[in-house]
Design an enzyme around this catalytic site. Structure first.
Site, mmCIF file in Angstrom:
data_model
loop_
_atom_site.group_PDB
_atom_site.id
_atom_site.type_symbol
_atom_site.label_atom_id
_atom_site.label_comp_id
_atom_site.label_asym_id
_atom_site.label_seq_id
_atom_site.Cartn_x
_atom_site.Cartn_y
_atom_site.Cartn_z
ATOM 1 N N GLN A 6 0.855 -1.189 0.000
ATOM 2 C CA GLN A 6 0.000 0.000 0.000
ATOM 3 C C GLN A 6 0.890 1.237 0.000
ATOM 4 O O GLN A 6 1.459 1.596 1.020
ATOM 5 C CB GLN A 6 -0.940 -0.005 1.208
ATOM 6 N N ASP A 28 -1.544 9.992 -4.358
ATOM 7 C CA ASP A 28 -0.372 10.202 -3.507
ATOM 8 C C ASP A 28 0.657 11.024 -4.294
ATOM 9 O O ASP A 28 1.154 10.569 -5.321
ATOM 10 C CB ASP A 28 0.211 8.843 -3.126
ATOM 11 N N GLY A 64 -5.156 9.217 -1.012
ATOM 12 C CA GLY A 64 -3.800 9.714 -1.019
ATOM 13 C C GLY A 64 -2.825 8.731 -0.405
ATOM 14 O O GLY A 64 -3.051 7.518 -0.408
ATOM 15 N N HIS A 65 -1.741 9.264 0.159
ATOM 16 C CA HIS A 65 -0.646 8.445 0.675
ATOM 17 C C HIS A 65 -1.098 7.536 1.816
ATOM 18 O O HIS A 65 -0.754 6.358 1.857
ATOM 19 C CB HIS A 65 0.478 9.371 1.155
ATOM 20 N N PHE A 66 -1.859 8.071 2.757
ATOM 21 C CA PHE A 66 -2.390 7.272 3.861
ATOM 22 C C PHE A 66 -3.789 6.794 3.480
ATOM 23 O O PHE A 66 -4.804 7.216 4.052
ATOM 24 C CB PHE A 66 -2.422 8.090 5.156
#
Length: 312
Positions: free
Chosen positions: A152, A262, A288-290
């Site tokens: 992920q 992201d 996004g990233h998280f």
């Protein structure tokens, strides 16, 4: 006299509770532990029956195992979950760089020793962000222990590096000449943006998360620790071809669930897995990233479906 009897009984129950052994995690209830590994106290979360297949969850920067709080209960009815904090992160010890060398090689060795201490000999790895270079080092050292991979926003391809890495490359070339790169990397704005940048659902993000992360980054010694790791990240990029070659040769079952917005590890990094793993399951998520902050249920469903295809 009844109140005396009740008082005696309550006192006895409390005393028994204080002396009772810790309850093992046998279901979706998360338990919290510390273990000494190579002289460093490592904090970790655990849930699910130990007899079930194990998933090891490796967190990203600047977070900790807390990033998996919402995911763990959704998986722990079927799987055994272990989520450690690296040295220098979360609730694990943060020895000074004079006492502990903060490189990805060293973090990987400590995490490998951690798994050995817990007698975890077969596992699926969930790798996010910093978890990818740590996890791949462990995998190449102990390939027989890997059952499957869940990626992920954990990058191992140059195509996946976003625009900000151009400035970070300047820091790698001469860190003393570019303190502004580290300043920006550790800033409150960057800490917040790692969660909110690229999301179309900011209301799903808990502000406590980045406020807590920034508090951790502001602790004494953290600038040196994180500066060392940011500088050492160049060794990860140099190792990408080796990790890619390992995937091509061994073809482990792999699920890629990637927040496609992201800005740090861009969607091309997810797509790149296809060139080495033609049978990988790759899902680009509106996140996004998280991605777990806003796609917990979706990622949990993907993992449960994926793991069901590859029983141990």
């Amino acid at each position: 006299m009844n109140w005396i009897a009740n008082y005696v009984l309550a006192t006895a129950l409390l005393a028994g509770t204080a002396q009772a052994a810790p309850l093992p995690s046998t279901n979706a209830t998360t338990t919290y532990h510390r273990v000494l590994v190579d002289g460093v106290g490592i904090f970790y979360r655990e849930a699910g029956p130990e007899s079930a297949p194990t998933i090891v969850l490796f967190h990203g920067f600047p977070s900790s195992s807390r990033e998996f709080d919402t995911l763990i209960p959704l998986l722990a009815t079927k799987y055994h979950l272990i989520a450690p904090d690296y040295p220098g992160f979360g609730l694990s010890d943060a020895p000074s760089p004079s006492a502990y060398t903060y490189t990805f090689d060293h973090l990987a060795q400590t995490m490998s020793d951690f798994l050995e201490k817990l007698k975890v000999t077969q596992y699926t790895m969930y790798l996010h962000d910093y978890g990818a270079p740590i996890g791949f080092r462990i995998i190449l050292a102990h390939p027989d222990k890997l059952h499957a991979l869940i990626i992920q926003n954990g990058n191992i391809y140059k195509a996946g590096l976003g625009a900000k890495w151009t400035r970070i490359a300047e820091y790698w070339a001469d860190p003393k000449a570019h303190p502004e790169v580290l300043n920006a990397f550790l800033s409150f704005e960057a800490t917040k943006d790692r969660h909110l940048a690229g999301t179309s659902h900011p209301e799903r993000y808990n502000p406590d998360t980045w406020n807590s992360e920034y508090t951790d980054l502001s602790r004494p010694g953290q600038r040196e620790i994180q500066g060392d790791l940011l500088y050492d990240y160049r060794t990860n990029v140099a190792s990408y071809p080796q990790w890619e070659a390992w995937l091509r040769k061994h073809q482990p079952p792999t699920l890629v669930a990637w927040g496609e917005h992201d800005p740090s590890f861009i969607a091309a990094g997810a797509e790149a897995f296809r060139q080495d793993l033609p049978h990988a399951e790759i899902h680009l998520l509106d996140a996004g990233h998280f991605a777990l902050d806003e796609k917990t249920d979706e990622i949990a469903d993907l993992i449960l479906q994926f793991m069901a295809k590859y029983p141990e």
